[in-house]
Design a protein around this motif. Structure first.
Motif, mmCIF file in Angstrom:
data_model
loop_
_atom_site.group_PDB
_atom_site.id
_atom_site.type_symbol
_atom_site.label_atom_id
_atom_site.label_comp_id
_atom_site.label_asym_id
_atom_site.label_seq_id
_atom_site.Cartn_x
_atom_site.Cartn_y
_atom_site.Cartn_z
ATOM 1 N N GLN A 98 -5.986 -5.342 42.272
ATOM 2 C CA GLN A 98 -5.818 -6.447 43.214
ATOM 3 C C GLN A 98 -4.906 -6.022 44.353
ATOM 4 N N PRO A 99 -5.159 -6.486 45.576
ATOM 5 C CA PRO A 99 -4.306 -6.084 46.702
ATOM 6 C C PRO A 99 -2.898 -6.660 46.624
ATOM 7 N N ARG A 100 -2.772 -7.887 46.107
ATOM 8 C CA ARG A 100 -1.454 -8.515 46.021
ATOM 9 C C ARG A 100 -1.318 -9.245 44.688
ATOM 10 N N PRO A 101 -1.162 -8.524 43.615
ATOM 11 C CA PRO A 101 -1.051 -9.172 42.304
ATOM 12 C C PRO A 101 0.163 -10.079 42.198
ATOM 13 N N GLY A 102 1.172 -9.839 43.050
ATOM 14 C CA GLY A 102 2.390 -10.631 42.982
ATOM 15 C C GLY A 102 2.227 -12.079 43.378
ATOM 16 N N THR A 103 1.094 -12.453 43.969
ATOM 17 C CA THR A 103 0.864 -13.871 44.275
ATOM 18 C C THR A 103 0.575 -14.678 43.020
ATOM 19 N N LEU A 104 0.191 -13.981 41.929
ATOM 20 C CA LEU A 104 -0.083 -14.615 40.632
ATOM 21 C C LEU A 104 -1.127 -15.728 40.747
ATOM 22 N N GLN A 105 -2.092 -15.539 41.625
ATOM 23 C CA GLN A 105 -3.147 -16.536 41.808
ATOM 24 C C GLN A 105 -4.311 -16.326 40.844
ATOM 25 N N GLU A 106 -4.304 -15.205 40.164
ATOM 26 C CA GLU A 106 -5.340 -14.915 39.179
ATOM 27 C C GLU A 106 -4.731 -14.003 38.126
ATOM 28 N N PRO A 107 -5.344 -13.905 36.945
ATOM 29 C CA PRO A 107 -4.785 -13.024 35.915
ATOM 30 C C PRO A 107 -4.601 -11.598 36.433
ATOM 31 N N THR A 108 -3.502 -11.010 36.057
ATOM 32 C CA THR A 108 -3.130 -9.689 36.555
ATOM 33 C C THR A 108 -4.074 -8.609 36.037
ATOM 34 N N ARG A 109 -4.443 -7.707 36.957
ATOM 35 C CA ARG A 109 -5.229 -6.529 36.583
ATOM 36 C C ARG A 109 -4.495 -5.295 37.110
ATOM 37 N N ILE A 110 -3.457 -4.915 36.381
ATOM 38 C CA ILE A 110 -2.690 -3.700 36.662
ATOM 39 C C ILE A 110 -2.634 -2.889 35.381
ATOM 40 N N VAL A 111 -2.859 -1.601 35.494
ATOM 41 C CA VAL A 111 -2.774 -0.704 34.348
ATOM 42 C C VAL A 111 -1.665 0.310 34.611
ATOM 43 N N ASP A 112 -0.677 0.305 33.709
ATOM 44 C CA ASP A 112 0.425 1.269 33.761
ATOM 45 C C ASP A 112 0.016 2.463 32.904
ATOM 46 N N LEU A 113 -0.350 3.544 33.556
ATOM 47 C CA LEU A 113 -0.860 4.735 32.871
ATOM 48 C C LEU A 113 0.246 5.778 32.786
ATOM 49 N N HIS A 114 0.719 6.039 31.582
ATOM 50 C CA HIS A 114 1.794 7.007 31.366
ATOM 51 C C HIS A 114 1.256 8.144 30.500
ATOM 52 N N VAL A 115 1.163 9.318 31.094
ATOM 53 C CA VAL A 115 0.653 10.504 30.411
ATOM 54 C C VAL A 115 1.827 11.398 30.041
ATOM 55 N N SER A 116 1.927 11.768 28.764
ATOM 56 C CA SER A 116 2.996 12.650 28.294
ATOM 57 C C SER A 116 2.408 13.782 27.466
ATOM 58 N N GLU A 117 3.143 14.869 27.415
ATOM 59 C CA GLU A 117 2.745 15.959 26.530
ATOM 60 C C GLU A 117 3.019 15.564 25.079
ATOM 61 N N LEU A 118 2.165 16.016 24.191
ATOM 62 C CA LEU A 118 2.351 15.727 22.778
ATOM 63 C C LEU A 118 3.655 16.345 22.286
ATOM 64 N N SER A 119 4.497 15.538 21.661
ATOM 65 C CA SER A 119 5.733 16.002 21.038
ATOM 66 C C SER A 119 6.158 14.949 20.031
ATOM 67 N N ASP A 120 7.051 15.330 19.138
ATOM 68 C CA ASP A 120 7.546 14.357 18.175
ATOM 69 C C ASP A 120 8.261 13.212 18.864
ATOM 70 N N ALA A 121 8.952 13.507 19.963
ATOM 71 C CA ALA A 121 9.680 12.465 20.687
ATOM 72 C C ALA A 121 8.752 11.368 21.176
ATOM 73 N N HIS A 122 7.495 11.715 21.463
ATOM 74 C CA HIS A 122 6.546 10.734 21.977
ATOM 75 C C HIS A 122 5.656 10.142 20.889
#
Length: 259
Positions: A98-122
């Motif tokens: 969405q161009p302006r999700p902060g208006t909250l006029q419709e359900p949010t469509r934002i995906v937070d994509l976090h890519v990490s290397e495989l490790s025990d910490a993750h």
């Protein structure tokens, strides 16, 4: 913390797509949904928090080719890509449909994509901090639910509390000096950083030590209701800042004395 029954239907296309990526990209080893979908509180304004673990050394490449595929396969308005140095072993981007999700006029469509290397910490997930992950792809059962190391957590807490104790007098001086000078924007910023935030950290140590470093977020779930209401009364705009500051430091003194 039990896994909540989050309704992820508005992101069903993403869940299917992520499963397909895991099945076809050999460097994608684990994919799960975290955030409020895992901890609770997921609603129509929540984003979809994706944690993806990949072959060590391949995080940047996996992230970049995923972004290429996302632009190909989805209707994307824009992407906020965090600086590459944000994570030493990973990459993160927010995909906005969405161009302006902060208006909250419709359900949010934002995906937070976090890519990490495989490790025990993750791959080790402390459900007290992060909730129970909703696993999308993990054919080798790499995700393991286990508490963080208690000794390391206690050491971090002790250091944080010691810093609050050491900085107590200087913190009050910084806030009150700005107030006395009439520098209200500076006073608000200093109050939040040096009065309210340290107080909340001490409260977290008492009530949810496993999330002692979560700051001002999730207070309504992490602190008792009566304590949360007292903290809300200390938010700038809910009263006289000088009086709020005095109350913050008095409460801090009480908590430090109790410790």
């Amino acid at each position: 913390m039990n896994a909540p029954d989050a309704d992820l239907s508005r992101h069903s296309d993403w869940l299917t797509w992520l499963a397909d990526q895991g099945a076809t990209d050999p460097d994608i080893l684990v994919v799960w949904v975290g955030g409020s979908a895992a901890t609770g509180g997921y609603d129509e304004w929540s984003d979809l928090d994706i944690d993806l673990l990949c072959t060590p050394g391949e995080a940047a490449a996996v992230h970049d080719r995923l972004l290429e595929r996302i632009h190909r396969d989805f209707d994307v308005d824009h992407v906020w890509r965090l600086p590459d140095a944000t994570w030493p072993d990973g990459r993160q981007s927010f995909v906005n449909h969405q161009p302006r999700p902060g208006t909250l006029q419709e359900p949010t469509r934002i995906v937070d994509l976090h890519v990490s290397e495989l490790s025990d910490a993750h791959r080790f997930v402390d459900v007290r901090r992060h909730g129970t992950p909703i696993v999308v792809h993990d054919p080798d059962d790499l995700v393991e639910l286990r508490h963080d190391d208690e000794a390391a957590m206690r050491a971090a807490i002790d250091e944080a509390v010691d810093q609050v104790r050491q900085g107590r007098a200087t913190a009050e001086w910084l806030v009150n000096r700005a107030l006395r000078r009439g520098h209200e924007p500076e006073a608000v910023a200093l109050y939040l950083r040096f009065a309210l935030a340290p107080l909340v950290q001490l409260l977290r140590v008492d009530h949810c030590p496993w999330r002692h470093d979560f700051g001002l977020r999730y207070l309504h779930t992490d602190l008792p209701t009566a304590v949360t209401q007292r903290v809300y009364a200390l938010v700038p705009g809910n009263g006289d800042l000088a009086a709020q500051s005095a109350f913050c430091f008095a409460w801090t003194d009480e908590l430090l004395g109790a410790g």
